[in-house]
Design an enzyme around this catalytic site. Structure first.
Site, mmCIF file in Angstrom:
data_model
loop_
_atom_site.group_PDB
_atom_site.id
_atom_site.type_symbol
_atom_site.label_atom_id
_atom_site.label_comp_id
_atom_site.label_asym_id
_atom_site.label_seq_id
_atom_site.Cartn_x
_atom_site.Cartn_y
_atom_site.Cartn_z
ATOM 1 N N PRO A 89 3.189 -7.290 113.569
ATOM 2 C CA PRO A 89 2.952 -7.254 115.024
ATOM 3 C C PRO A 89 3.068 -5.839 115.601
ATOM 4 C CG PRO A 89 4.568 -8.948 114.449
ATOM 5 C CD PRO A 89 4.359 -8.115 113.221
ATOM 6 N N GLU A 116 12.760 -9.850 107.310
ATOM 7 C CA GLU A 116 12.632 -9.095 108.567
ATOM 8 C C GLU A 116 11.643 -7.938 108.422
ATOM 9 O OE1 GLU A 116 14.153 -10.387 111.320
ATOM 10 O OE2 GLU A 116 14.710 -11.917 109.842
ATOM 11 N N ARG A 154 -16.484 -12.918 104.941
ATOM 12 C CA ARG A 154 -17.718 -13.564 105.423
ATOM 13 C C ARG A 154 -18.799 -12.535 105.710
ATOM 14 N NH1 ARG A 154 -18.349 -13.380 110.893
ATOM 15 N NH2 ARG A 154 -19.768 -15.139 111.005
ATOM 16 N N ASP A 169 -23.116 -12.899 115.747
ATOM 17 C CA ASP A 169 -21.743 -13.336 115.936
ATOM 18 C C ASP A 169 -21.238 -13.051 117.332
ATOM 19 O OD1 ASP A 169 -21.308 -14.288 113.465
ATOM 20 O OD2 ASP A 169 -20.292 -12.508 112.704
HETATM 21 N N1 4GY Z 1 1.270 -10.931 114.257
HETATM 22 N N2 4GY Z 1 -0.120 -9.731 112.803
HETATM 23 C C1 4GY Z 1 1.723 -10.397 111.890
HETATM 24 C C2 4GY Z 1 3.022 -11.019 111.697
HETATM 25 C C3 4GY Z 1 4.823 -11.403 110.075
HETATM 26 C C4 4GY Z 1 8.233 -10.369 108.907
HETATM 27 C C5 4GY Z 1 6.833 -8.339 109.121
HETATM 28 C C6 4GY Z 1 0.977 -10.399 113.069
HETATM 29 O O1 4GY Z 1 -0.096 -9.343 111.547
HETATM 30 N N3 4GY Z 1 1.025 -9.747 110.978
HETATM 31 O O2 4GY Z 1 3.549 -11.680 112.571
HETATM 32 N N4 4GY Z 1 3.599 -10.798 110.478
HETATM 33 C C7 4GY Z 1 5.995 -10.486 109.972
HETATM 34 C C8 4GY Z 1 7.037 -11.217 109.194
HETATM 35 C C9 4GY Z 1 7.851 -9.076 108.314
HETATM 36 C C10 4GY Z 1 5.633 -9.151 109.387
#
Ligand code: 4GY
Length: 248
Positions: A89, A116, A154, A169
């Site tokens: 994220p 984590e 795809r 698309d």
């Molecule tokens: N949102 N976009 C995402 C995510 C999981 C713990 C770091 C997201 O791409 N990945 O939420 N990933 C976390 C879980 C480690 C990534």
């Protein structure tokens, strides 16, 4: 194209990559999806891949060594090095533009975190780019990697199969898709718009473009602000707005 996924759950990726359009791209030899499990590179009896965060706090982190060795092993499997992308994220938001950029590469390596996340030094030294599929937190990077594989895969299929369908698309052109209809022509839920059965392809194209513009205006004005509208698009959007105000 070859996509490698570094993951503690290779079965998750395997279960997605064999299905549908992406599975067919693999069968046709246009795409190869492979996995590598960092646990296979752990050196202790317990095959440990995690460690407690310095400074305290909840949860565990993925340690450097198994990730470094998994990445080295993966990189060694091809002549040119692959771009390493960490799914999190904290990354830049995935877009169709980014998907198209990835689809032009010969190789892509997706790194999936669990717990984590990974030690920051992995990101600083072994990762080229951090990508997020949206502002929410998953329990691991695998589902996000599957999203990238699907969107990129795809396009490999599309390159040979149906050049038009990728061009048409949603988002290619920066707009949302227009509405679509199939049989029956009429039922309890209503009727198919007349123009789609007129056989007038110029009118149909115009109607679809107008709907795409109108929907983008209604639902995603942020997207509309970023596309350059030609004369026809401005006229069509003005028509859509006028009709929308008249019925609303
Ligand atoms: N949102 N976009 C995402 C995510 C999981 C713990 C770091 C997201 O791409 N990945 O939420 N990933 C976390 C879980 C480690 C990534």
């Amino acid at each position: 194209m070859r996509i490698d996924v570094i993951t503690l759950f290779p079965e998750f990726i395997d279960s997605c990559a064999g299905i549908g359009v992406v599975g067919r791209a693999q069968e046709r030899g246009l795409l190869q999806v492979s996995t590598c499990n960092p646990r296979d590179f752990a050196t202790d009896n317990h095959r440990t891949v995690d460690g407690r965060p310095f400074g305290g706090g909840p949860g565990m982190l993925m340690t450097i060594d198994p990730l470094r060795d998994a990445l080295a092993s993966t990189q060694a499997q091809a002549a040119q090095p692959g771009r390493v992308v960490y799914m999190s994220p904290q990354g830049a938001r995935l877009s169709q533009e980014k998907v198209e950029e990835f689809a032009r590469l010969d190789r892509l390596i997706l790194l999936c975190g669990r717990y984590e996340g990974v030690d920051e030094r992995v990101l600083e030294n072994l990762v080229d780019e951090e990508i997020s599929i949206g502002d929410y937190v998953l329990s691991g990077g695998e589902l996000a990697a599957a999203v990238v594989i699907d969107a990129v895969g795809r396009l490999q299929e599309g390159a040979l199969n149906d050049a038009q369908s990728a061009e048409q698309d949603s988002f290619t052109g920066g707009l949302l898709d227009c509405p679509h209809y199939t049989r029956p022509v009429e039922d309890e839920f209503g009727k198919v718009p007349e123009v789609l059965m007129s056989g007038d392809h110029a009118m149909i194209r115009r109607w679809r473009r107008k709907q795409a513009l109108g929907r983008t205006w209604l639902r995603r004005p942020d997207l509309l602000a970023r596309v350059e509208l030609d004369d026809e698009a401005r006229t069509l959007l003005e028509e859509f707005r006028r009709e929308y105000r008249a019925v609303k």
